[in-house]
Enzyme design. Structure first.
Site, mmCIF file in Angstrom:
data_model
loop_
_atom_site.group_PDB
_atom_site.id
_atom_site.type_symbol
_atom_site.label_atom_id
_atom_site.label_comp_id
_atom_site.label_asym_id
_atom_site.label_seq_id
_atom_site.Cartn_x
_atom_site.Cartn_y
_atom_site.Cartn_z
ATOM 1 N N ASP A 272 0.843 -1.208 0.000
ATOM 2 C CA ASP A 272 0.000 0.000 0.000
ATOM 3 C C ASP A 272 0.876 1.256 0.000
ATOM 4 O O ASP A 272 1.554 1.535 0.988
ATOM 5 C CB ASP A 272 -0.901 -0.061 1.245
ATOM 6 C CG ASP A 272 -1.982 0.992 1.252
ATOM 7 O OD1 ASP A 272 -1.918 1.936 0.455
ATOM 8 O OD2 ASP A 272 -2.904 0.873 2.090
ATOM 9 N N HIS B 287 -9.904 -0.973 -7.172
ATOM 10 C CA HIS B 287 -9.502 0.244 -6.447
ATOM 11 C C HIS B 287 -8.470 1.039 -7.238
ATOM 12 O O HIS B 287 -8.561 2.263 -7.335
ATOM 13 C CB HIS B 287 -8.957 -0.177 -5.076
ATOM 14 C CG HIS B 287 -8.570 0.950 -4.188
ATOM 15 N ND1 HIS B 287 -9.493 1.799 -3.616
ATOM 16 C CD2 HIS B 287 -7.350 1.381 -3.761
ATOM 17 C CE1 HIS B 287 -8.863 2.691 -2.871
ATOM 18 N NE2 HIS B 287 -7.558 2.463 -2.938
HETATM 19 C C1 HEM Z 1 -8.823 1.060 3.904
HETATM 20 C C2 HEM Z 1 -8.912 1.755 2.789
HETATM 21 C C3 HEM Z 1 -7.917 1.625 1.666
HETATM 22 C C4 HEM Z 1 -7.081 0.619 1.361
HETATM 23 C C5 HEM Z 1 -6.913 -0.713 2.078
HETATM 24 C C6 HEM Z 1 -6.332 1.015 0.185
HETATM 25 C C7 HEM Z 1 -5.371 0.259 -0.457
HETATM 26 C C8 HEM Z 1 -4.734 0.611 -1.616
HETATM 27 C C9 HEM Z 1 -3.816 -0.210 -2.343
HETATM 28 C C10 HEM Z 1 -3.403 -1.615 -1.936
HETATM 29 C C11 HEM Z 1 -3.398 0.460 -3.418
HETATM 30 C C12 HEM Z 1 -2.448 -0.036 -4.528
HETATM 31 C C13 HEM Z 1 -1.014 0.262 -4.288
HETATM 32 C C14 HEM Z 1 -0.687 1.723 -4.183
HETATM 33 O O1 HEM Z 1 -0.486 2.411 -5.190
HETATM 34 O O2 HEM Z 1 -0.649 2.192 -3.061
HETATM 35 C C15 HEM Z 1 -4.029 1.749 -3.383
HETATM 36 C C16 HEM Z 1 -3.846 2.744 -4.304
HETATM 37 C C17 HEM Z 1 -4.400 3.995 -4.214
HETATM 38 N N1 HEM Z 1 -5.311 4.410 -3.297
HETATM 39 FE FE1 HEM Z 1 -6.089 3.327 -1.785
HETATM 40 N N2 HEM Z 1 -6.741 2.276 -0.168
HETATM 41 C C18 HEM Z 1 -7.700 2.688 0.702
HETATM 42 C C19 HEM Z 1 -8.373 3.886 0.696
HETATM 43 C C20 HEM Z 1 -8.108 4.923 -0.159
HETATM 44 C C21 HEM Z 1 -8.721 6.213 -0.104
HETATM 45 C C22 HEM Z 1 -9.754 6.653 0.933
HETATM 46 C C23 HEM Z 1 -8.169 6.967 -1.098
HETATM 47 C C24 HEM Z 1 -8.427 8.396 -1.474
HETATM 48 C C25 HEM Z 1 -9.556 9.017 -1.324
HETATM 49 C C26 HEM Z 1 -7.212 6.125 -1.790
HETATM 50 C C27 HEM Z 1 -6.449 6.526 -2.850
HETATM 51 C C28 HEM Z 1 -5.575 5.726 -3.528
HETATM 52 C C29 HEM Z 1 -4.789 6.181 -4.659
HETATM 53 C C30 HEM Z 1 -4.767 7.591 -5.242
HETATM 54 C C31 HEM Z 1 -4.052 5.081 -5.101
HETATM 55 C C32 HEM Z 1 -3.080 5.034 -6.273
HETATM 56 C C33 HEM Z 1 -3.810 4.743 -7.541
HETATM 57 C C34 HEM Z 1 -2.841 4.709 -8.708
HETATM 58 O O3 HEM Z 1 -2.552 5.775 -9.256
HETATM 59 O O4 HEM Z 1 -2.369 3.624 -9.043
HETATM 60 N N3 HEM Z 1 -7.210 4.891 -1.205
HETATM 61 N N4 HEM Z 1 -4.836 1.814 -2.268
#
Ligand code: HEM
Length: 402
Positions: A219, A312
């Site tokens: 993450d 996601h």
């Molecule tokens: C418990 C809640 C969440 C979990 C477990 C989670 C998990 C992840 C994971 C595993 C990734 C893929 C790896 C990475 O690029 O970090 C990711 C990407 C991302 N997450 Fe989350 N996330 C959560 C909530 C959120 C929220 C609330 C937001 C924003 C409002 C968010 C925004 C993003 C963004 C911007 C990316 C990168 C997307 C990209 O450009 O590839 N996430 N998240």
């Protein structure tokens, strides 16, 4: 020597200013460094310090240490502009000392302060604090987020006038720093909430390794790299922000509950499809390495997208270069007798402008994101993070002079 009681009660502004002016330069007036000598051949990190003073506050571009606690305070009704200033002067002095392994004024546990273990203390301001100090310079985005359909917010995890983010590689260093800060805030406000979380311990894996959350996912991969031009553009407030915030940023802290038991029910492939990345390496489902670019056009033999429409990764992503954020969260987990663990993510997102950067992403995820099946936002707070300060100054000073 100025007594602690005198510092904390009314009419002590001059005394504090004098005391702080006298100590922040050298941080040595009452300092006692009791760190034990390092035995030969053993790699210890307890003595490592992150500089406190500088253009930006530490704790954002700083590599995230293992433990983080976020403390939010409500200012007392009796606090006015001048006593708020006094509070910030006092807390700045505490933070400058604690982060350098030095005892704050009247700290009775010098031994606990001696090992900062990369301690950082980062200040954030809620709307009420800013309007108390200088209502003319309120950032347009500094207010609670709009309500989202996925939200199940509990007021006890929301909002706050003053935030102190306390991070270190040692839980005892964090605990001691929190206790000192809460103690010194007593004259000015009450603790509204405290949220603590963790990552892997220092030295458990190579530094720079992307963190894993409690779903086991890598993450943080798509984060801009601290120190890069992209990071500076995403995070630090620019020309559109009020002048006092130059060199500062904003924090959106969401407490997002994660249903670990329900996540367990999903097979591995289902879990990987939910994000669009593999669990083992964090590589996109269209690649082999964590850093590989995701191919959103790739389709399976059946003509279905390899990274599903509801994944996601796909929903969080945009071509708009403005809609980028920097995520620096912490896991939390409390075992509860007789029911599922209270677990989740202290989702901490830093960006120059909440409305332009964070909200459009959250809106898209609110509309569609399969991860919403297993995650529920239960807390939400927005803070302006002022710039750093130089020796002799205090965090938030520019707010009083802008
Ligand atoms: C418990 C809640 C969440 C979990 C477990 C989670 C998990 C992840 C994971 C595993 C990734 C893929 C790896 C990475 O690029 O970090 C990711 C990407 C991302 N997450 Fe989350 N996330 C959560 C909530 C959120 C929220 C609330 C937001 C924003 C409002 C968010 C925004 C993003 C963004 C911007 C990316 C990168 C997307 C990209 O450009 O590839 N996430 N998240």
């Amino acid at each position: 020597m100025v007594s602690r009681r005198h510092l904390l009660t009314g009419g002590a502004a001059a005394a504090i200013a004098g005391a702080v002016a006298g100590v922040t330069g050298t941080l040595s007036v009452t300092a006692m460094n009791t760190a034990a000598p390092q035995p030969a051949g053993e790699q210890l990190f307890g003595d490592e310090r992150i500089p406190f003073f500088g253009a930006h506050q530490a704790g954002i571009a700083t590599a995230p240490p293992a433990h983080g606690t976020f403390l939010a305070f409500d200012l007392k009704e009796s606090v006015d502009r001048e006593s708020l200033r006094r509070a910030l002067v006092l807390l700045t002095d505490d933070a400058a000392r604690l982060t350098q392994g030095l005892t704050p004024l009247a700290d009775t546990e010098a031994e606990l302060a001696a090992l900062p273990a990369r301690l950082t203390i980062t200040f954030g301001f809620g709307p009420r604090l800013v309007s108390l100090a200088n209502p003319r310079v309120m950032p347009a985005w500094l207010s609670p987020l709009p309500a989202f359909g996925i939200d199940r917010l509990q007021p006890g995890w929301c909002d706050g006038d003053l935030l102190l983010q306390v991070c270190a590689d040692d839980a005892l260093s964090v605990a001691h720093a929190c206790r000192m800060l809460v103690k010194d805030m007593r004259a000015f406000g009450t603790l509204r909430w405290s949220q603590g979380g963790f990552r892997r311990a220092a030295g458990a894996e190579a530094s720079g390794t992307t963190m894993r959350n409690l779903f086991g996912q890598v993450d943080g991969t798509a984060n801009p790299a601290p120190g890069s031009a992209g990071f500076d553009e995403v995070v630090w407030a620019g020309a559109e922000a009020p002048g006092w915030l130059t060199g500062g940023t904003s924090l959106v802290l969401r407490r997002i509950a994660m249903s670990l038991d329900r996540w367990d029910e999903l097979d591995r492939s289902g879990r990987e499809l939910a994000v669009g990345r593999t669990l083992s390496t964090g590589a996109p489902l269209t690649g082999t390495k964590e850093t590989d670019a995701a191919d959103l056009d790739a389709v399976t033999e059946l003509g279905l997208p390899v990274i599903p429409a509801h994944a996601h990764l796909r929903r969080a992503r945009t071509d708009n270069p403005r809609e980028r954020i920097f995520r620096r969260g912490y896991n939390y987990e409390h075992m509860v007798a007789g029911s599922a663990p209270e677990a989740g993510l202290l989702f901490a997102s830093y960006q120059a402008d909440v409305s332009a950067q964070f909200i459009p992403i959250q809106k898209r995820l609110d509309t569609l994101d399969i991860m919403n099946v297993w995650t529920t936002p239960i807390g939400s707070a927005v803070f302006a993070i002022p710039p750093g300060c130089e020796e002799g100054g205090f965090v938030g000073e520019s707010l009083f002079t802008d």
